[in-house]
Design a protein around this motif. Structure first.
Motif, PDB file in Angstrom:
ATOM      1  N   TYR A   1       0.806  -1.224   0.000  1.00  0.00           N
ATOM      2  CA  TYR A   1       0.000   0.000   0.000  1.00  0.00           C
ATOM      3  C   TYR A   1       0.841   1.278   0.000  1.00  0.00           C
ATOM      4  CZ  TYR A   1      -4.301  -2.611   1.203  1.00  0.00           C
ATOM      5  OH  TYR A   1      -5.387  -3.453   1.208  1.00  0.00           O
ATOM      6  N   GLN A   2       2.118   1.182   0.384  1.00  0.00           N
ATOM      7  CA  GLN A   2       2.943   2.383   0.487  1.00  0.00           C
ATOM      8  C   GLN A   2       2.971   3.147  -0.833  1.00  0.00           C
ATOM      9  OE1 GLN A   2       3.109   2.136   4.090  1.00  0.00           O
ATOM     10  NE2 GLN A   2       4.800   3.476   3.503  1.00  0.00           N
ATOM     11  N   ASN A   3       2.831   4.458  -0.757  1.00  0.00           N
ATOM     12  CA  ASN A   3       2.927   5.354  -1.916  1.00  0.00           C
ATOM     13  C   ASN A   3       1.814   5.142  -2.946  1.00  0.00           C
ATOM     14  OD1 ASN A   3       5.420   6.285  -0.830  1.00  0.00           O
ATOM     15  ND2 ASN A   3       6.475   4.574  -1.817  1.00  0.00           N
ATOM     16  N   THR A   4       0.728   4.465  -2.578  1.00  0.00           N
ATOM     17  CA  THR A   4      -0.375   4.297  -3.519  1.00  0.00           C
ATOM     18  C   THR A   4      -0.981   5.658  -3.860  1.00  0.00           C
ATOM     19  OG1 THR A   4      -0.872   2.060  -2.741  1.00  0.00           O
ATOM     20  CG2 THR A   4      -2.627   3.225  -3.882  1.00  0.00           C
ATOM     21  N   GLN A   5      -1.276   5.833  -5.140  1.00  0.00           N
ATOM     22  CA  GLN A   5      -1.642   7.164  -5.625  1.00  0.00           C
ATOM     23  C   GLN A   5      -3.146   7.468  -5.569  1.00  0.00           C
ATOM     24  OE1 GLN A   5       0.036   7.571  -9.590  1.00  0.00           O
ATOM     25  NE2 GLN A   5       1.884   6.456  -8.974  1.00  0.00           N
ATOM     26  N   VAL A   6      -3.997   6.521  -5.975  1.00  0.00           N
ATOM     27  CA  VAL A   6      -5.409   6.827  -6.197  1.00  0.00           C
ATOM     28  C   VAL A   6      -6.350   6.041  -5.280  1.00  0.00           C
ATOM     29  CG1 VAL A   6      -7.296   6.700  -7.895  1.00  0.00           C
ATOM     30  CG2 VAL A   6      -5.043   7.565  -8.565  1.00  0.00           C
ATOM     31  N   ALA A   7      -6.149   4.725  -5.162  1.00  0.00           N
ATOM     32  CA  ALA A   7      -7.083   3.892  -4.400  1.00  0.00           C
ATOM     33  C   ALA A   7      -6.349   2.762  -3.696  1.00  0.00           C
ATOM     34  CB  ALA A   7      -8.164   3.322  -5.319  1.00  0.00           C
ATOM     35  N   ALA A   8      -6.495   2.716  -2.367  1.00  0.00           N
ATOM     36  CA  ALA A   8      -5.988   1.603  -1.558  1.00  0.00           C
ATOM     37  C   ALA A   8      -7.191   0.748  -1.187  1.00  0.00           C
ATOM     38  CB  ALA A   8      -5.274   2.120  -0.317  1.00  0.00           C
ATOM     39  N   VAL A   9      -7.279  -0.436  -1.765  1.00  0.00           N
ATOM     40  CA  VAL A   9      -8.476  -1.278  -1.677  1.00  0.00           C
ATOM     41  C   VAL A   9      -8.277  -2.338  -0.600  1.00  0.00           C
ATOM     42  CG1 VAL A   9     -10.029  -2.792  -2.966  1.00  0.00           C
ATOM     43  CG2 VAL A   9      -8.900  -0.867  -4.131  1.00  0.00           C
TER      44      VAL A   9
ATOM     45  N   ALA B   1      -7.890  -6.921   9.110  1.00  0.00           N
ATOM     46  CA  ALA B   1      -6.443  -6.713   9.086  1.00  0.00           C
ATOM     47  C   ALA B   1      -6.024  -5.936   7.851  1.00  0.00           C
ATOM     48  CB  ALA B   1      -5.711  -8.059   9.141  1.00  0.00           C
ATOM     49  N   THR B   2      -6.726  -6.148   6.738  1.00  0.00           N
ATOM     50  CA  THR B   2      -6.355  -5.428   5.509  1.00  0.00           C
ATOM     51  C   THR B   2      -6.704  -3.940   5.629  1.00  0.00           C
ATOM     52  OG1 THR B   2      -8.475  -5.887   4.386  1.00  0.00           O
ATOM     53  CG2 THR B   2      -6.729  -7.525   4.151  1.00  0.00           C
ATOM     54  N   GLU B   3      -7.811  -3.632   6.295  1.00  0.00           N
ATOM     55  CA  GLU B   3      -8.166  -2.220   6.492  1.00  0.00           C
ATOM     56  C   GLU B   3      -7.154  -1.543   7.412  1.00  0.00           C
ATOM     57  OE1 GLU B   3     -12.026   0.604   7.524  1.00  0.00           O
ATOM     58  OE2 GLU B   3     -12.092  -1.536   8.008  1.00  0.00           O
TER      59      GLU B   3
ATOM     60  N   ILE C   1     -10.871   2.207  -0.343  1.00  0.00           N
ATOM     61  CA  ILE C   1     -12.034   1.611  -1.003  1.00  0.00           C
ATOM     62  C   ILE C   1     -12.199   0.186  -0.476  1.00  0.00           C
ATOM     63  CG2 ILE C   1     -13.063   0.929  -3.188  1.00  0.00           C
ATOM     64  CD1 ILE C   1     -12.723   3.946  -2.923  1.00  0.00           C
ATOM     65  N   GLY C   2     -13.383  -0.144   0.021  1.00  0.00           N
ATOM     66  CA  GLY C   2     -13.638  -1.485   0.515  1.00  0.00           C
ATOM     67  C   GLY C   2     -14.338  -2.355  -0.518  1.00  0.00           C
ATOM     68  N   PHE C   3     -14.146  -3.679  -0.393  1.00  0.00           N
ATOM     69  CA  PHE C   3     -14.991  -4.615  -1.145  1.00  0.00           C
ATOM     70  C   PHE C   3     -15.551  -5.632  -0.166  1.00  0.00           C
ATOM     71  CE2 PHE C   3     -10.832  -6.709  -1.380  1.00  0.00           C
ATOM     72  CZ  PHE C   3     -11.137  -8.058  -1.194  1.00  0.00           C
TER      73      PHE C   3
ATOM     74  N   MET D   1     -17.572   1.672  -1.432  1.00  0.00           N
ATOM     75  CA  MET D   1     -17.313   0.231  -1.452  1.00  0.00           C
ATOM     76  C   MET D   1     -17.862  -0.390  -2.724  1.00  0.00           C
ATOM     77  SD  MET D   1     -18.303  -1.087   2.380  1.00  0.00           S
ATOM     78  CE  MET D   1     -17.596  -0.336   3.857  1.00  0.00           C
ATOM     79  N   LEU D   2     -17.358  -1.559  -3.061  1.00  0.00           N
ATOM     80  CA  LEU D   2     -17.967  -2.453  -4.039  1.00  0.00           C
ATOM     81  C   LEU D   2     -18.498  -3.655  -3.276  1.00  0.00           C
ATOM     82  CD1 LEU D   2     -15.784  -0.772  -5.714  1.00  0.00           C
ATOM     83  CD2 LEU D   2     -15.929  -2.643  -7.370  1.00  0.00           C
ATOM     84  N   GLY D   3     -19.634  -4.198  -3.717  1.00  0.00           N
ATOM     85  CA  GLY D   3     -20.202  -5.321  -2.988  1.00  0.00           C
ATOM     86  C   GLY D   3     -21.232  -6.059  -3.804  1.00  0.00           C
ATOM     87  N   VAL D   4     -22.135  -6.749  -3.096  1.00  0.00           N
ATOM     88  CA  VAL D   4     -23.094  -7.646  -3.734  1.00  0.00           C
ATOM     89  C   VAL D   4     -24.500  -7.302  -3.268  1.00  0.00           C
ATOM     90  CG1 VAL D   4     -23.831 -10.051  -3.961  1.00  0.00           C
ATOM     91  CG2 VAL D   4     -21.388  -9.496  -3.909  1.00  0.00           C
ATOM     92  N   VAL D   5     -25.416  -7.186  -4.230  1.00  0.00           N
ATOM     93  CA  VAL D   5     -26.838  -7.057  -3.947  1.00  0.00           C
ATOM     94  C   VAL D   5     -27.533  -8.206  -4.660  1.00  0.00           C
ATOM     95  CG1 VAL D   5     -28.898  -5.628  -4.185  1.00  0.00           C
ATOM     96  CG2 VAL D   5     -26.680  -4.549  -3.707  1.00  0.00           C
ATOM     97  N   GLU D   6     -28.074  -9.144  -3.869  1.00  0.00           N
ATOM     98  CA  GLU D   6     -28.620 -10.398  -4.399  1.00  0.00           C
ATOM     99  C   GLU D   6     -27.511 -11.132  -5.164  1.00  0.00           C
ATOM    100  OE1 GLU D   6     -32.258  -9.365  -6.400  1.00  0.00           O
ATOM    101  OE2 GLU D   6     -33.311  -9.024  -4.494  1.00  0.00           O
ATOM    102  N   ASP D   7     -27.631 -11.249  -6.477  1.00  0.00           N
ATOM    103  CA  ASP D   7     -26.572 -11.938  -7.234  1.00  0.00           C
ATOM    104  C   ASP D   7     -25.842 -10.987  -8.177  1.00  0.00           C
ATOM    105  OD1 ASP D   7     -28.568 -11.513  -9.082  1.00  0.00           O
ATOM    106  OD2 ASP D   7     -28.420 -13.507 -10.009  1.00  0.00           O
ATOM    107  N   VAL D   8     -25.824  -9.695  -7.820  1.00  0.00           N
ATOM    108  CA  VAL D   8     -25.235  -8.673  -8.693  1.00  0.00           C
ATOM    109  C   VAL D   8     -24.052  -8.008  -7.996  1.00  0.00           C
ATOM    110  CG1 VAL D   8     -25.649  -6.523  -9.946  1.00  0.00           C
ATOM    111  CG2 VAL D   8     -27.464  -8.254  -9.782  1.00  0.00           C
ATOM    112  N   LEU D   9     -22.932  -7.863  -8.711  1.00  0.00           N
ATOM    113  CA  LEU D   9     -21.773  -7.119  -8.220  1.00  0.00           C
ATOM    114  C   LEU D   9     -22.000  -5.640  -8.543  1.00  0.00           C
ATOM    115  CD1 LEU D   9     -20.752 -10.099  -8.577  1.00  0.00           C
ATOM    116  CD2 LEU D   9     -18.497  -9.120  -9.044  1.00  0.00           C
ATOM    117  N   VAL D  10     -21.881  -4.788  -7.522  1.00  0.00           N
ATOM    118  CA  VAL D  10     -22.205  -3.377  -7.724  1.00  0.00           C
ATOM    119  C   VAL D  10     -21.087  -2.486  -7.182  1.00  0.00           C
ATOM    120  CG1 VAL D  10     -24.697  -3.799  -7.642  1.00  0.00           C
ATOM    121  CG2 VAL D  10     -23.479  -3.192  -5.539  1.00  0.00           C
ATOM    122  N   ASP D  11     -21.076  -1.254  -7.697  1.00  0.00           N
ATOM    123  CA  ASP D  11     -20.053  -0.263  -7.376  1.00  0.00           C
ATOM    124  C   ASP D  11     -20.710   0.959  -6.728  1.00  0.00           C
ATOM    125  OD1 ASP D  11     -18.161   1.778  -7.417  1.00  0.00           O
ATOM    126  OD2 ASP D  11     -17.833   1.715  -9.586  1.00  0.00           O
ATOM    127  N   ARG D  12     -20.302   1.252  -5.473  1.00  0.00           N
ATOM    128  CA  ARG D  12     -20.723   2.493  -4.813  1.00  0.00           C
ATOM    129  C   ARG D  12     -19.501   3.349  -4.479  1.00  0.00           C
ATOM    130  NH1 ARG D  12     -24.563   2.518   0.102  1.00  0.00           N
ATOM    131  NH2 ARG D  12     -24.538   4.736  -0.511  1.00  0.00           N
TER     132      ARG D  12
END
Length: 480
Positions: free
Chosen positions: A223-231, A238-240, A255-257, A266-277
């Motif tokens: 994660y060091q020196n990451t420019q735009v998004a640390a996921v 532990a990852t957070e 950004i969480g998943f 975050m990105l996640g799941v609604v029913e059986d769909v992968l979605v981006d928030r």
């Protein structure tokens, strides 16, 4: 000239001719490093303790490029070096590394050299993927998504394609999907990924780093020196924490998943769909559909998580939502990852030889209701108590092989004595014939016989791929 100071300023456009570099190991990464150093004019020495045909052939090629090469047990580097470039196979505590550090020699890994050798005018972004498990699958998913968006993308790094070779290619990619293994990170400091992810953290490589905490902190260096998004993985706190501890570029977003309903950013799941928030303008009230479960293969919960992580990096880079769906549909899984190995009398055999630690093996076991588990090899300092305690209820039996099989046997004796355990003493690859025969004594029609060893393969096989291939051969042989 004070090389110990000025070496830190080296970039692709620098004059490398005054510097003396040593390269340890002539595997894929080591050979690429020595070759690249020769191309930029550095004074280069390389050593490898092996004398097998592959090393000898590489040594011959490098000598033609004016690299000084020594192979065999007596191989040694000159005492006066400016930089030592080390193989990820060497422990950070290896004497050749500690001796170099004691003498003031700068130590770099392949990723550090690659970052300094990249073409700064092109400034190709690196999208970095690390984690105990799922790295290769996520990296290849990411590459497929990027290509579906029309990008010239290449998967490189721990995946087997040298990142040094990639950055030196004059016709190289527009973006690199970079798989990062923990052993690559101890001697990397200036790398600055465009976006990065740590998929999960579990016990692994304890023998390499000396402690689990040292392993975790090394993972966090991605994660060091990451420019735009640390996921990070919402299901793995532990990852957070690693994101929170990382020194990222100002403005970089966390950004969480999640396999659940995603919150804001975050990105996640609604029913059986992968979605981006996370990467839409109206994320406070809306979610962007990216793909469905039908687009993910082979389908398993951990592959949904891998797909979400790949999608997060790709969306951070700016790919269109439809490219996530198209890239997942065209994704081709790497071998030996929950791959069908055959069927005998209604019993399915599954090759997950890439499950080389307990976390990966437990994840694989969780995918099946009734399992005969094949495990063992080199345990790398891991305990199997947690896996056995959690997963024993799914097991018809356990078939154990390899030099550390006693560690797993003892875990069953303490925590699940009701599970039948068979030990195979044969220490050759032919042992898998006996393993398949023994598994059929316990498996019932509809069950799965699962090769998810939870251990490294080097005690009996060339690598996990050889182990998986030999398993498939044994299933075909015993099944007629």
């Amino acid at each position: 000239m004070d090389h110990a100071v000025s070496v830190e300023t080296l970039r692709r456009s620098s004059d490398w001719s005054a510097y003396r570099f040593g390269v340890v190991g002539l595997g894929v990464a080591g050979f690429a490093c020595a070759d690249a150093l020769s191309q930029v004019g550095a004074q280069t020495w390389a050593i490898d303790a092996s004398t097998d045909q592959s090393v000898t052939e590489k040594a011959t090629l490098l000598e033609m490029l004016d690299v000084h090469v020594q192979t065999g047990a007596a191989a040694a580097l000159p005492t006066e070096l400016d930089v030592l470039v080390v193989s990820p196979g060497l422990r950070p505590s290896h004497p050749i590394i500690t001796d170099a550090q004691a003498r003031g020699i700068v130590v770099w890994g392949e990723l550090e050299l690659a970052w300094r050798l990249r073409d700064e005018q092109r400034n190709v972004p690196w999208l970095a993927v690390t984690g105990t498990n799922g790295k290769t699958t996520t990296t290849l998913m990411l590459e497929s998504i990027l290509r579906a968006d029309g990008r010239h993308a290449v998967a490189a790094g721990n995946i087997g394609n040298s990142v040094v070779h990639t950055v030196m290619d004059p016709d190289g990619p527009d973006v690199i999907a970079l798989e990062v293994g923990a052993p690559q990170m101890p001697f990397t400091s200036s790398m600055s990924p465009y976006a990065s992810v740590c998929l999960n953290i579990a016990e692994d490589h304890v023998d390499h780093f000396g402690s689990f905490d040292a392993y975790v902190q090394t993972k966090g260096r991605t994660y060091q020196n990451t420019q735009v998004a640390a996921v990070y993985n919402v299901q793995d706190p532990a990852t957070e924490r690693l994101v929170e501890q990382a020194d990222v570029v100002e403005g970089c977003r966390a950004i969480g998943f999640t396999l659940g309903t995603p919150g804001l950013s975050m990105l996640g799941v609604v029913e059986d769909v992968l979605v981006d928030r996370a990467f839409i303008d109206n994320r406070a009230s809306h979610a962007q559909e990216l793909a469905t479960f039908d687009d993910i293969h082979p389908f398993a919960a951990h592959n949904v998580a891998n797909a979400l992580a790949a999608a997060a990096l790709a969306r951070a880079y700016g790919v269109q939502p439809s490219a996530v769906r198209d890239g997942l549909r065209t994704f081709e899984p790497a071998g030996h990852r929950i791959a069908p190995a055959g069927e005998i009398n209604g019993v399915r055999f599954i090759d997950d030889s890439k499950a080389t630690n307990t976390h990966a093996a437990e994840t694989s076991l969780a995918s099946y209701e009734h399992v005969v588990w094949i495990a063992g090899g080199q345990a790398k300092g891991q305990s199997f108590d947690g896996l056995v305690g959690t997963m024993a209820k799914r097991m018809r039996a356990a078939i154990l092989l390899g030099e550390d099989r006693h560690i797993i046997r003892d875990a069953f004796a303490r925590l699940a004595p009701h599970v039948p355990v068979v030990e195979i003493a044969d220490s050759t690859p032919d042992a898998l014939d006996d393993v398949v025969r023994e598994s059929l004594r316990f498996a019932q029609s509809g069950d799965v016989v699962l090769l998810a060893p939870g251990c490294a393969s080097w005690d009996m096989f060339r690598n996990y791929g050889h182990r998986g291939d030999r398993f498939v051969e044994a299933v075909r042989k015993i099944g007629g």
